[in-house]
Design a protein around this motif. Structure first.
Motif, PDB file in Angstrom:
ATOM      1  N   SER A   1       0.865  -1.330   0.144  1.00 41.17           N
ATOM      2  CA  SER A   1      -0.046   0.019   0.029  1.00 41.17           C
ATOM      3  C   SER A   1       0.904   1.108  -0.185  1.00 41.17           C
ATOM      4  N   PHE A   2       1.961   1.339   0.722  1.00 38.75           N
ATOM      5  CA  PHE A   2       2.682   2.411   0.941  1.00 38.75           C
ATOM      6  C   PHE A   2       3.578   2.843  -0.500  1.00 38.75           C
ATOM      7  N   ILE A   3       3.872   1.596  -1.196  1.00 39.03           N
ATOM      8  CA  ILE A   3       4.499   1.836  -2.540  1.00 39.03           C
ATOM      9  C   ILE A   3       3.668   3.171  -3.338  1.00 39.03           C
ATOM     10  N   PHE A   4       2.356   2.997  -3.345  1.00 37.44           N
ATOM     11  CA  PHE A   4       1.645   3.776  -3.899  1.00 37.44           C
ATOM     12  C   PHE A   4       2.138   5.279  -3.834  1.00 37.44           C
TER      13      PHE A   4
ATOM     14  N   PHE B   1       5.443   6.171  -5.522  1.00 38.96           N
ATOM     15  CA  PHE B   1       5.274   6.119  -6.975  1.00 38.96           C
ATOM     16  C   PHE B   1       4.374   7.183  -7.483  1.00 38.96           C
ATOM     17  N   PHE B   2       3.515   7.841  -7.042  1.00 40.62           N
ATOM     18  CA  PHE B   2       2.681   8.943  -7.163  1.00 40.62           C
ATOM     19  C   PHE B   2       2.960  10.236  -6.843  1.00 40.62           C
ATOM     20  N   SER B   3       4.065  10.422  -5.728  1.00 43.17           N
ATOM     21  CA  SER B   3       4.421  11.617  -5.209  1.00 43.17           C
ATOM     22  C   SER B   3       4.779  12.575  -6.125  1.00 43.17           C
TER      23      SER B   3
ATOM     24  N   ILE C   1       8.933  16.337  -2.951  1.00 46.43           N
ATOM     25  CA  ILE C   1       9.876  15.713  -1.897  1.00 46.43           C
ATOM     26  C   ILE C   1       9.222  15.570  -0.441  1.00 46.43           C
ATOM     27  N   GLN C   2       8.501  16.470  -0.221  1.00 43.71           N
ATOM     28  CA  GLN C   2       7.703  16.288   0.987  1.00 43.71           C
ATOM     29  C   GLN C   2       6.860  15.034   1.200  1.00 43.71           C
ATOM     30  N   THR C   3       5.932  14.880   0.161  1.00 51.04           N
ATOM     31  CA  THR C   3       5.225  13.647  -0.087  1.00 51.04           C
ATOM     32  C   THR C   3       6.014  12.122  -0.146  1.00 51.04           C
ATOM     33  N   LEU C   4       7.108  12.551  -0.748  1.00 52.26           N
ATOM     34  CA  LEU C   4       8.137  11.560  -0.967  1.00 52.26           C
ATOM     35  C   LEU C   4       8.692  11.045   0.669  1.00 52.26           C
ATOM     36  N   THR C   5       9.109  11.928   1.402  1.00 52.44           N
ATOM     37  CA  THR C   5       9.611  11.659   2.620  1.00 52.44           C
ATOM     38  C   THR C   5       8.385  11.088   3.286  1.00 52.44           C
TER      39      THR C   5
ATOM     40  N   TRP D   1       9.262   8.687 -15.770  1.00 50.34           N
ATOM     41  CA  TRP D   1       9.460   7.110 -15.798  1.00 50.34           C
ATOM     42  C   TRP D   1      10.930   6.511 -15.418  1.00 50.34           C
ATOM     43  N   GLY D   2      11.941   7.412 -15.457  1.00 55.90           N
ATOM     44  CA  GLY D   2      13.220   7.077 -15.185  1.00 55.90           C
ATOM     45  C   GLY D   2      13.296   6.718 -13.603  1.00 55.90           C
ATOM     46  N   TYR D   3      12.276   7.583 -12.796  1.00 51.59           N
ATOM     47  CA  TYR D   3      12.494   7.248 -11.367  1.00 51.59           C
ATOM     48  C   TYR D   3      11.226   6.465 -10.766  1.00 51.59           C
ATOM     49  N   ARG D   4      10.020   6.540 -11.607  1.00 44.42           N
ATOM     50  CA  ARG D   4       8.820   5.699 -11.517  1.00 44.42           C
ATOM     51  C   ARG D   4       8.896   4.421 -11.500  1.00 44.42           C
ATOM     52  N   ILE D   5       9.599   3.765 -12.698  1.00 45.95           N
ATOM     53  CA  ILE D   5       9.762   2.426 -12.821  1.00 45.95           C
ATOM     54  C   ILE D   5      10.550   1.517 -11.823  1.00 45.95           C
TER      55      ILE D   5
END
Length: 556
Positions: free
Chosen positions: A145-148, A151-153, A156-160, A222-226
């Motif tokens: 679940s958390f990988i979503f 993937f969609f962030s 950088i705040q959401t990524l963190t 997609w370079g970092y999303r994949i």
């Protein structure tokens, strides 16, 4: 071999345990346990592999969960020099190019560690109450679940925030795997499969390095999303597999049936012998007043065991891993091209994997844990200081490559020694009744010490301190302090059954004498004196139970 359980076989209730099957677990307990210990100590690794194929399989499955942590932590460290990632989450600095700022490098880089800290702490309770299987399956679902979020962030705040949440199940995986391996496998395989967790970490890092190298030229998102999306692969097959995992019950009849399932049908090792060893060790620890809570890890001689387990894991950080291990950002800052940087990253992970195999087959069977850890620390300390010294000649364009090669050598030495044993020692040092919690505390000590890595972006970032190779002096200093601790405090546990380790710690044997100190875990009179001394130390008076009563109860 000590057996793990779905709710804690190492935390047996005395009445349930010793009231069961009096024919075996009555007066014959000590002799039966002694026979079992002799069989286990003389069981060669190849014979153990043949005898316990299913136990090995399930240990490998549980450890495979750690591949995801190795994969994602490697992504984080390598993204700081990754073109498409820094364009999305960083900002442009004139004369420097796109950079993620040092505060956000530190924030995202350590958010996963904060999450993992709480995940480990929770696992110490959850695994004892609900069992490895249920906890691991729930953690795998949570991870999916958390990988979503990653993937969609959009920033950088959401990524963190996503990194913090992903850290929660990682903490479960990292603390469950070595504890499970130490509980279901015999003595001769113990160090291999507790340290196999480290190999899974490397496999994850190697996969992510290959993925990044293959996609580094892709300019789109997609370079970092994949790379993030590929993390869904592991839960997709581990979740259904974990439903069939073998776990033991705290009831001896059910535990015996499970141990039979974990053994080969052709094996001539009687599971009753294994259970007798578990019961005997548990009984000894009860008499030595070893409890089962986190607080008990800090009482009496257990405090020393907790210190050693924690410091063995902390040594992975203080040895310089944040700086020298697969440091693509460092490579990019000392003048290497992006292509060179990510090829060196693959080379570094490959070297790490080779170092792991060499450790398994050329070092572990012949060299003690203490010796391996100590000389590994000495060598890594030397390398870090050399990297720092070389930075004096930065005008020489070959120096950057020389420093990069030295960090690869450091990676190799790390995996020959501290990288493996940091995972294996906590599972070996802790008492059987506190093993899961000792591993959890050790892993959390590792996560806490990793906050030193907050300094790393500031050391290397060209918009901050820009120290480049001089950073080696800082980590060389922390490695030197760890080397000194290792010499005075790390004991030798190679070839020691858990009940002998219990006695050595209860007696307060100095670390440097562990390897040669003679103990007999089945000498009841000697152990009765030890129990009396421990009780006197704990309570300031002699235990109510006399030596003779202890000897009689030990037989039951």
């Amino acid at each position: 071999m000590s057996a793990g359980n779905d709710a804690g076989l190492t935390q047996l209730e005395t009445k349930q345990t010793y009231g069961f099957n009096q024919d075996l677990y009555g007066n014959q307990l000590t002799e039966t346990a002694k026979t079992a210990a002799e069989v286990e100590q003389h069981l060669p690794p190849l014979e153990a592999i043949k005898a316990y194929p299913k136990a090995i399989f399930w240990s490998l499955v549980v450890s495979m969960c750690v591949i995801m942590e190795g994969y994602d932590t490697n992504l984080i460290g390598n993204f700081w020099a990754y073109p498409s990632f820094v364009k999305k989450y960083g900002q442009y600095y004139p004369g420097v190019g796109y950079q993620v700022s040092a505060p956000w490098q530190a924030g995202y880089g350590n958010a996963t560690g904060v999450g993992a800290f709480f995940g480990v702490l929770a696992n110490g309770y959850l695994a004892s109450r609900f069992g490895y299987k249920r906890v691991l399956i729930c953690a795998l679902f949570a991870m999916s679940s958390f990988i979503f979020i990653l993937f969609f962030s959009k920033n950088i705040q959401t990524l963190t925030a996503g990194g913090f949440l992903c850290g929660l199940p990682w903490g479960v995986f990292a603390s469950a795997a070595p504890a499970y391996a130490s509980e279901v496998l015999p003595l001769s395989l113990r160090v291999y499969f507790t340290s196999y967790t480290n190999m899974c970490f490397i496999i994850g890092q190697l996969i992510s390095a290959g993925v990044l190298e293959g996609l580094v030229s892709m300019d789109s998102e997609w370079g970092y999303r994949i790379p993030y999306a590929l993390q869904w692969f592991w839960p997709s097959f581990l979740i259904p597999l974990m439903f069939f995992a073998s776990v033991c019950s705290s009831k001896l009849e059910e535990a015996e049936r499970t141990l039979r399932r974990l053994q080969s049908k052709k094996s001539n090792i009687d599971p009753k012998l294994t259970l007798a060893t578990i019961v005997h060790t548990n009984k000894l620890e009860e008499e030595l007043e070893v409890g089962t809570s986190y607080w008990d890890c800090f009482k009496g001689f257990e405090l020393r065991r907790t210190e050693i387990a924690c410091m063995a894991f902390v040594g992975q950080i203080t040895s310089g891993i944040c700086f020298a291990y697969n440091q693509t950002y460092f490579f990019s800052q000392v003048g290497l091209t992006t292509e060179q940087t990510y090829k060196l990253a693959i080379g570094g992970n490959s070297i790490a994997l080779v170092g792991t195999f060499i450790n398994w087959f050329a070092i572990n069977p012949y060299v003690g844990r203490r010796t391996t850890y100590l000389w590994g620390m000495v060598t890594m300390t030397t390398i870090l200081f050399i990297v720092g010294i070389l930075n004096i000649w930065t005008s020489n364009h070959h120096i950057g490559m020389s420093q990069a090669v030295l960090t690869l050598l450091w990676t190799f030495i790390f995996q020959l020694s501290v990288g493996q044993l940091g995972w294996a020692l906590p599972a070996e040092i802790g008492s059987t009744r506190l093993r899961q919690k000792t591993v959890c505390l050790a892993r959390n000590a590792n996560y806490l010490s990793s906050f030193l890595c907050i300094l790393e972006p500031y050391f290397l970032n060209p918009t901050e301190w820009n120290l480049k190779g001089y950073t080696g002096f800082f980590w060389g200093g922390t490695a030197l302090l760890t080397t000194i601790w290792t010499y005075f405090r790390l004991p030798e546990t190679k070839g020691r059954p858990f009940n002998e380790i219990d006695i050595l710690f209860a007696k307060g044997v100095p670390a440097r004498k562990f390897a040669t100190y003679k103990v007999d875990a089945y000498d009841m009179l000697q152990n009765a004196e030890l129990v009396e001394n421990v009780a006197h130390h704990h309570h300031g008076h002699h235990n109510e139970k006399t030596k003779q009563e202890f000897v009689e109860s030990a037989g039951h």
